[in-house]
Design an enzyme around this catalytic site. Sequence first.
Site, short mmCIF file in Angstrom:
data_model
loop_
_atom_site.label_atom_id
_atom_site.label_comp_id
_atom_site.label_asym_id
_atom_site.label_seq_id
_atom_site.Cartn_x
_atom_site.Cartn_y
_atom_site.Cartn_z
N ASN A 10 14.51 -40.75 -22.27
CA ASN A 10 14.03 -39.94 -21.15
C ASN A 10 12.68 -40.55 -21.17
O ASN A 10 11.68 -40.28 -22.17
CB ASN A 10 13.83 -38.50 -21.59
N LYS A 12 10.30 -40.27 -19.34
CA LYS A 12 9.00 -39.19 -18.60
C LYS A 12 8.04 -40.03 -17.82
O LYS A 12 8.78 -40.73 -17.04
CB LYS A 12 8.10 -38.69 -19.93
N HIS A 101 13.84 -29.73 -18.54
CA HIS A 101 13.18 -30.10 -19.67
C HIS A 101 11.86 -29.39 -20.13
O HIS A 101 11.37 -28.73 -19.29
CB HIS A 101 12.46 -31.66 -19.42
N GLU A 103 8.93 -29.70 -20.99
CA GLU A 103 7.82 -29.80 -20.14
C GLU A 103 7.68 -29.50 -18.63
O GLU A 103 6.63 -29.06 -18.28
CB GLU A 103 7.47 -31.55 -20.22
N GLU A 173 16.57 -29.08 -27.62
CA GLU A 173 15.23 -29.65 -27.87
C GLU A 173 14.29 -28.76 -28.18
O GLU A 173 13.58 -28.05 -27.52
CB GLU A 173 14.60 -30.70 -26.46
N GLY A 179 7.76 -35.19 -29.21
CA GLY A 179 6.46 -35.71 -29.15
C GLY A 179 5.74 -35.41 -30.11
O GLY A 179 4.50 -36.14 -30.34
N SER A 220 11.74 -35.92 -31.16
CA SER A 220 11.07 -37.15 -32.21
C SER A 220 12.23 -37.62 -32.88
O SER A 220 12.27 -38.02 -34.27
CB SER A 220 10.38 -36.43 -33.31
P1 PGA Z 1 10.56 -37.04 -27.86
O1 PGA Z 1 10.94 -36.57 -26.64
O2 PGA Z 1 11.44 -37.84 -28.54
O3 PGA Z 1 9.39 -38.03 -27.78
O4 PGA Z 1 10.01 -36.20 -29.09
C1 PGA Z 1 12.22 -35.93 -26.43
C2 PGA Z 1 12.35 -35.38 -25.32
O5 PGA Z 1 11.27 -34.89 -24.45
O6 PGA Z 1 13.48 -35.48 -24.40
#
Ligand code: PGA
Length: 258
Positions: A10, A12, A101, A103, A173, A179, A220
């Site tokens: 992803n 982003k 997601h 976010e 997630e 993140g 992560s």
């Molecule tokens: P990350 O993001 O691996 O940077 O934690 C995962 C995601 O948001 O899909």
Amino acid sequence: MPRRKLIAGNWKMNKTASAGAQLVNDIKAQFECGCKGCENGPEVLVCPPFTTIAAVIEAAKGTCLQVGAQNIHWEESGAFTGEISGDMLNELGVSYVIIGHSERRQYFGETDETVNMRVKAALAHKLKAIICVGETLAQRMAGVTAAVIEIQVRKALAGLTEEDMANIVIAYEPVWAIGTGKVATEEEAEEVHKDIRALLKKLFACPCIAENTRILYGGSMNDKNAAGLLAQPDIDGGLIGGAALKPAAFAAIIKAAL
Ligand code: PGA
């Protein structure tokens, strides 16, 4: 038949079109992703921003790297400034779309109801949907993780048939792990994945749905922790943010899923 693993990047809001094409070339250099080598390995997917998709599809030609989008709107067209329709994605040639997601939920008002509408739009356009669910740190501390995940999954899948489920992937997630560098332990992740699979067993008459639906872990995941997470019986791949932008790390995660 064991579930085929899916390693999904992803991206982003990262990478312009040219930088995205470069990243694909770097991934190709790290990992033999010509179709011969990886037929038996995991499915590999990258989900760039909309404006980068065409360039990435071009760069990925002749490899087994698949390309997906990060969102889809439920209407076919119209006055929905800033949104992207299923037809637009179909014409680009993406195969997957990430929906719900955290976010999107946190910053852009996405709800379980709009997630469900977007999932139905994806299915109507023959796109595979990666539905994201996850609890916040406060919810985990309050001991309501299982209940939160159950509601999110139930509402995202509302109205879907067993046939539809062939095109659904669920990504667990935990919001507190995204993140942050704070990864769920293998046990914490496996517990939620197992709960989701048990829920699928309740929601659909055929046990094949729970057996066949892939449930990814995200939050992560990196080249260091991927092997341990991917070895869990109910973890069928990863949705990877930060590490998907680093070719060597992403390639290492793909290898961990072989
Ligand atoms: P990350 O993001 O691996 O940077 O934690 C995962 C995601 O948001 O899909």
